[in-house]
Design a protein around this motif. Structure first.
Motif, PDB file in Angstrom:
ATOM      1  N   ARG A   1       0.825  -1.208   0.000  1.00  0.00           N
ATOM      2  CA  ARG A   1       0.000   0.000   0.000  1.00  0.00           C
ATOM      3  C   ARG A   1       0.858   1.255   0.000  1.00  0.00           C
ATOM      4  O   ARG A   1       0.573   2.205  -0.731  1.00  0.00           O
ATOM      5  N   ALA A   2       1.937   1.284   0.793  1.00  0.00           N
ATOM      6  CA  ALA A   2       2.800   2.466   0.824  1.00  0.00           C
ATOM      7  C   ALA A   2       3.487   2.673  -0.525  1.00  0.00           C
ATOM      8  O   ALA A   2       3.618   3.810  -1.001  1.00  0.00           O
ATOM      9  N   ALA A   3       3.917   1.590  -1.163  1.00  0.00           N
ATOM     10  CA  ALA A   3       4.558   1.709  -2.473  1.00  0.00           C
ATOM     11  C   ALA A   3       3.556   2.215  -3.508  1.00  0.00           C
ATOM     12  O   ALA A   3       3.887   3.073  -4.346  1.00  0.00           O
ATOM     13  N   TYR A   4       2.343   1.688  -3.460  1.00  0.00           N
ATOM     14  CA  TYR A   4       1.307   2.134  -4.387  1.00  0.00           C
ATOM     15  C   TYR A   4       0.994   3.613  -4.174  1.00  0.00           C
ATOM     16  O   TYR A   4       0.888   4.392  -5.132  1.00  0.00           O
ATOM     17  N   ASP A   5       0.858   4.010  -2.926  1.00  0.00           N
ATOM     18  CA  ASP A   5       0.562   5.410  -2.625  1.00  0.00           C
ATOM     19  C   ASP A   5       1.681   6.328  -3.102  1.00  0.00           C
ATOM     20  O   ASP A   5       1.427   7.437  -3.578  1.00  0.00           O
ATOM     21  N   TRP A   6       2.921   5.862  -2.992  1.00  0.00           N
ATOM     22  CA  TRP A   6       4.061   6.659  -3.488  1.00  0.00           C
ATOM     23  C   TRP A   6       3.973   6.828  -5.000  1.00  0.00           C
ATOM     24  O   TRP A   6       4.220   7.911  -5.527  1.00  0.00           O
ATOM     25  N   LEU A   7       3.611   5.769  -5.709  1.00  0.00           N
ATOM     26  CA  LEU A   7       3.451   5.850  -7.158  1.00  0.00           C
ATOM     27  C   LEU A   7       2.390   6.871  -7.539  1.00  0.00           C
ATOM     28  O   LEU A   7       2.575   7.682  -8.451  1.00  0.00           O
ATOM     29  N   VAL A   8       1.278   6.831  -6.837  1.00  0.00           N
ATOM     30  CA  VAL A   8       0.186   7.763  -7.119  1.00  0.00           C
ATOM     31  C   VAL A   8       0.626   9.202  -6.835  1.00  0.00           C
ATOM     32  O   VAL A   8       0.398  10.116  -7.626  1.00  0.00           O
ATOM     33  N   ARG A   9       1.282   9.380  -5.703  1.00  0.00           N
ATOM     34  CA  ARG A   9       1.668  10.728  -5.260  1.00  0.00           C
ATOM     35  C   ARG A   9       2.727  11.363  -6.155  1.00  0.00           C
ATOM     36  O   ARG A   9       2.754  12.581  -6.341  1.00  0.00           O
TER      37      ARG A   9
END
Length: 233
Positions: free
Chosen positions: A218-226
């Protein structure tokens, strides 16, 4: 189409997607012992993390004065590794979750590894990751292995992606250097904690010093989005 413009995500395999380094170490230890080097340690092995098997064996030949040709040593090490890998290789749970999350978003994905094509195929099939990761590039298929960018650039080409739109996940300093040279963003998850301060990792967009213990899907995905580049509307 993903919520962040569907960039391509390229995974290193060994030490990033799967915990295969113990098998690589054991294969190398056995082969070296058979050629008169009985004291190859895990600390010795760590110096070769992120380097292609062919280059590793070439360095062994020079360092230990091995008489066998590089091709013979390489074939023997690959055979031994495949025996071990087929018996026991596990994917990191959060990495599997991350791959599944990206697949659900329709994100193009590939593997770019210093392992042989046979080893890559065997591990992806054995872990079931081949369901999602159908594009794979071995360093054996390009002119130069990591830290040169060749494997990542070839993966981007096969995915039909602009390198600037690609994000690489890597556990080793040579891989982080290769991602930077390819003009790709990088999430770095150091396999060897002591190497987290290596200058190559300083180029990563996201550096998880705690390695896999710190990585969450989830943190990696959120970083990609951000951090996704803005797209023209």
């Amino acid at each position: 189409m993903s919520t962040f413009g569907a960039p391509a995500v390229i995974f290193d395999l060994d030490g990033t997607l799967v915990d295969s380094e113990p098998n690589y170490y054991e294969a190398g230890r056995q082969i070296l012992a058979e050629h008169g080097v009985p004291d190859f340690t895990w600390a010795d092995h760590e110096r070769y993390v992120g380097i292609s098997t062919q280059e590793t064996v070439a360095r062994w030949k020079e360092l230990y004065g091995l008489r066998a040709p590089v091709e013979e040593l390489l074939a023997a090490k690959n055979r031994r590794y495949l025996e071990l890998a087929r018996a026991s290789t596990s994917a990191y749970p959060e990495m599997r979750t991350f791959v599944e999350l990206l697949a659900g978003e329709g994100v193009p994905m590939a593997v770019a590894s210093g392992s042989s094509p046979l080893a890559i195929d065997a591990i992806l099939a054995g872990t079931g990751l081949d369901t999602y990761l159908r594009t794979a590039v071995s360093a054996d298929e390009v002119a130069r292995g990591k830290p040169a960018p060749d494997v990542f650039l070839e993966a981007a080409r096969r995915l039909g992606a602009d390198p600037a739109d690609c994000v690489v996940l890597e556990d080793a300093a040579p891989g982080a250097a290769a991602a930077h040279a390819a003009g790709m963003r990088c999430i770095a998850i150091p396999y060897v904690a002591a190497q987290a301060d290596a200058p190559e990792f300083a180029t990563a967009g996201l550096l998880l010093r705690g390695g896999q213990a710190e990585f969450t899907a989830r943190a990696a995905y959120d970083w990609l989005v951000r951090t996704a580049p803005e797209r023209p509307r």
